[in-house]
Design an enzyme around this catalytic site. Structure first.
Site, short mmCIF file in Angstrom:
data_model
loop_
_atom_site.label_atom_id
_atom_site.label_comp_id
_atom_site.label_asym_id
_atom_site.label_seq_id
_atom_site.Cartn_x
_atom_site.Cartn_y
_atom_site.Cartn_z
N GLU A 167 -6.98 8.38 6.43
CA GLU A 167 -7.16 8.85 7.50
C GLU A 167 -8.07 10.37 7.67
O GLU A 167 -7.27 11.49 8.06
CB GLU A 167 -6.47 8.91 8.75
CG GLU A 167 -5.56 7.77 8.81
CD GLU A 167 -4.82 8.01 9.94
OE1 GLU A 167 -4.21 8.68 10.78
OE2 GLU A 167 -4.28 6.24 10.58
N ARG B 199 0.57 -0.88 0.32
CA ARG B 199 -0.02 0.15 -0.10
C ARG B 199 0.45 1.47 -0.02
O ARG B 199 1.76 1.71 0.99
CB ARG B 199 -0.64 -0.35 1.01
CG ARG B 199 -1.52 1.07 1.67
CD ARG B 199 -2.94 1.07 2.88
NE ARG B 199 -3.07 2.62 3.12
CZ ARG B 199 -3.29 3.20 3.66
NH1 ARG B 199 -2.38 2.48 4.73
NH2 ARG B 199 -3.46 4.71 3.76
N TYR C 30 -4.06 1.22 16.21
CA TYR C 30 -3.07 1.84 16.58
C TYR C 30 -3.02 1.11 18.25
O TYR C 30 -2.12 0.67 19.13
CB TYR C 30 -1.95 2.63 16.28
CG TYR C 30 -1.06 3.23 14.80
CD1 TYR C 30 -0.28 2.75 14.88
CD2 TYR C 30 -2.35 3.39 14.43
CE1 TYR C 30 0.53 2.11 13.88
CE2 TYR C 30 -1.22 3.59 12.78
CZ TYR C 30 -0.17 2.88 12.83
OH TYR C 30 -0.02 2.94 11.41
N HIS D 102 -3.12 10.66 1.32
CA HIS D 102 -1.75 10.74 2.11
C HIS D 102 -1.92 11.87 2.85
O HIS D 102 -0.59 11.82 2.65
CB HIS D 102 -1.32 9.98 2.31
CG HIS D 102 -0.93 8.67 3.69
ND1 HIS D 102 -1.48 7.80 4.09
CD2 HIS D 102 -1.01 9.75 4.58
CE1 HIS D 102 -0.77 7.18 5.08
NE2 HIS D 102 -0.68 8.25 5.35
N ASN E 49 -6.97 1.72 9.58
CA ASN E 49 -5.39 1.45 10.50
C ASN E 49 -5.72 1.63 12.26
O ASN E 49 -7.08 2.66 12.38
CB ASN E 49 -5.29 3.34 9.95
CG ASN E 49 -5.19 3.83 8.86
OD1 ASN E 49 -5.18 2.41 7.90
ND2 ASN E 49 -4.97 4.34 8.15
N GLU F 162 -2.95 -0.25 7.87
CA GLU F 162 -2.25 0.29 9.13
C GLU F 162 -2.28 -0.45 10.38
O GLU F 162 -3.82 -0.24 11.44
CB GLU F 162 -2.05 1.30 9.68
CG GLU F 162 -1.60 2.51 7.74
CD GLU F 162 -1.78 4.10 8.41
OE1 GLU F 162 -1.06 4.11 9.09
OE2 GLU F 162 -1.37 4.59 6.89
C1 FCB Z 1 -0.81 6.90 10.48
C2 FCB Z 1 -0.26 7.57 9.72
C3 FCB Z 1 0.35 7.15 9.31
C4 FCB Z 1 1.94 7.15 9.99
C5 FCB Z 1 0.85 5.88 10.86
C6 FCB Z 1 2.24 5.71 12.22
O1 FCB Z 1 -2.10 8.03 11.60
O2 FCB Z 1 -1.58 7.25 8.55
O3 FCB Z 1 0.84 7.77 7.81
O4 FCB Z 1 1.30 7.98 10.08
O5 FCB Z 1 0.22 6.51 11.85
#
Ligand code: FCB
Length: 456
Positions: free
Chosen positions: A165, A76, A297, A120, A295, A357
């Site tokens: 995002e 990607r 985290y 992006h 995405n 992500e």
């Molecule tokens: C996300 C972004 C990516 C990167 C990661 C760690 O929010 O999409 O570009 O910065 O975090």
């Protein structure tokens, strides 16, 4: 549990143009808002910028070889709008299209499926000068850009993401001022939300026209917002944060219009930008898509009795047993990925999901043998992949997983201080060294990948 994945499941990694390409002012490229922002003193940690980044613009062949050596099935990446349309609209820069054309061919030759993100975050500065995402004309220009790119690449690229995002782009860029263009204006941020969504919706039919067998979606950062205590106040605060961040986008994308509680909250403070919402817009935004990219985290734990900004993603002080990632990035909470996948599928009936992500910031570097033992990243990836497998078992139609990131890169306002790559990058020499996590991922893919070639 031995995780099991559908036979067409794809294993990949992700990057974005501004974070890796460098070559910010060559071959006819126009400036983007990130060029401007990162060149403004005080905006980026250590005064870093993406002028050189990983030098991927020149080293893309080497990077494809690296991906191939890891056995990646999909990659990607994003396209730099100002490389294609230096002024945001109008004249096309042939060298820009040629670059991505060669990249796509190189990937396909290496049996790696290209997943393209159109936006992006690197808006052409020329459009910013005319109001950027706060004006409707930017959404119109985006459609022109999407048309140019898909006309050129649509015969070979089958997986398209309009935006990455949009919530981060709208709010961190226009309300918090931490990202380009660096505004601090909630009303402008809400106008930007609407225009991002509109640009997405308007471009879907254009992508379909230029690529009839396209799979179209967007990449959305979905956090679970959890109340810090059983109190009604914390519950309502968490619910509202979920509304502002998640439902504000997901509800209109899936045909439910803007969420009433969020609209009312902004209306009470005279912030809701009614003036930019025109008849027919909500129908355009709800254009049918094929997948949603998640995405993921971390989670966010919300308390009502502290200032709102302290509740925002990556400033979660409250999870007692959680393991923190470096740099205040958030806590390591794989269950949140499981919860998010289930929620998205069952609440919105989304037919296909990808994890576009997922990754961790740990800055381990080479030891005396030149090896990078990033065991915390391996553990993070393992536990999150297990969470994804559990979601599949629970009935979620998950079709692929992309690690963020293929390599260490320019981490926006945090510059080069945060390393999320599978591959370590020496930012002085641009040498790349696969970390232990890259080798672990290579072995994982070799064991679990079932599709032998790029055909999904
Ligand atoms: C996300 C972004 C990516 C990167 C990661 C760690 O929010 O999409 O570009 O910065 O975090």
């Amino acid at each position: 549990m031995t995780p099991s994945f559908p036979s067409d499941f794809l294993w990949g990694a992700a990057t974005s143009a501004y974070q890796i390409e460098g070559a910010w002012n060559v071959d006819g490229k126009g400036d983007s808002i990130w060029d401007t922002f990162s060149h403004t003193p005080g905006k980026i940690r250590n005064g870093d910028n993406g002028d050189t980044a990983c030098g991927h613009y020149y080293r893309w062949r080497e990077d494809i070889a690296l991906m191939q050596s890891l056995g990646l099935q999909a990659y990607r990446f994003s396209i730099s709008w100002p490389r294609i349309l230096p002024a945001g609209r109008g004249a096309v820069n042939a060298a820009g299209l040629d670059f991505y054309d060669r990249l796509v061919d190189g990937l396909l030759e290496a049996n790696i499926l290209p997943f393209v993100t159109l936006y992006h975050w690197d808006l052409p500065q020329a459009l910013q000068d005319e109001g950027g995402w706060t004006v409707r004309a930017t959404a119109e220009a985006f459609v022109e850009y999407a048309a140019q790119v898909s006309r050129r690449l649509g015969d070979r690229v089958k997986h398209w993401m309009t935006f990455n995002e949009p919530a981060v782009s709208a709010f961190l860029g226009h309300e918090r001022g931490m990202h380009a263009p660096g505004w601090q204006d909630t009303r402008a941020a809400l106008r930007a939300v609407h225009h991002h969504l509109l640009a997405h919706g308007w471009s879907v039919p254009v992508l379909r026209e230029n690529c009839p067998d396209a799979q179209i979606g967007l990449a959305f950062d979905c956090f679970p917002f959890q109340p810090a205590s059983p109190s009604a106040a914390d519950y309502h605060a968490a619910r509202l944060e979920d509304g502002r961040h998640n439902r504000l986008f997901l509800d209109p994308l899936y045909g439910r219009g803007y969420p009433a509680d969020v609209v009312e909250d902004y209306q009470m403070r005279a912030l809701w930008p009614e003036e930019v919402i025109q008849p027919g817009d909500l129908a355009s935004i709800a254009a049918q898509t094929d997948f949603l990219g998640i995405n993921y985290y971390t989670r966010v734990i919300v308390r009502a009795d502290i200032p709102e900004e302290e509740n925002l993603p990556r400033t979660n002080f409250y999870a007692p047993q959680s393991e923190w990632m470096e740099g205040g990035w958030g806590d390591n909470y794989p269950d949140g990925l499981y919860q998010t996948l289930c929620r998205l599928h069952f609440e919105y009936q989304i037919p296909r999901l990808y994890i576009t992500e997922n990754g961790a910031s740990y800055s381990d570097g080479p030891d005396e043998h030149g090896e990078i033992h990033d065991s915390r990243r391996i553990a993070y990836l393992q536990t999150h992949i297990q969470a994804a497998a559990r979601a599949i078992q629970s009935g979620v139609p998950l079709a692929g997983y992309f690690v963020w990131s293929l390599m260490d890169n320019f981490e926006w306002a945090l510059g080069y201080t945060m390393r999320l790559g599978l591959v370590w990058v020496n930012f002085d020499t641009l040498e790349r060294i696969p970390k232990a996590s890259a080798l672990w991922y290579r072995d994982w893919i070799a064991q679990h990948a079932r599709i032998p070639q790029a055909s999904a």
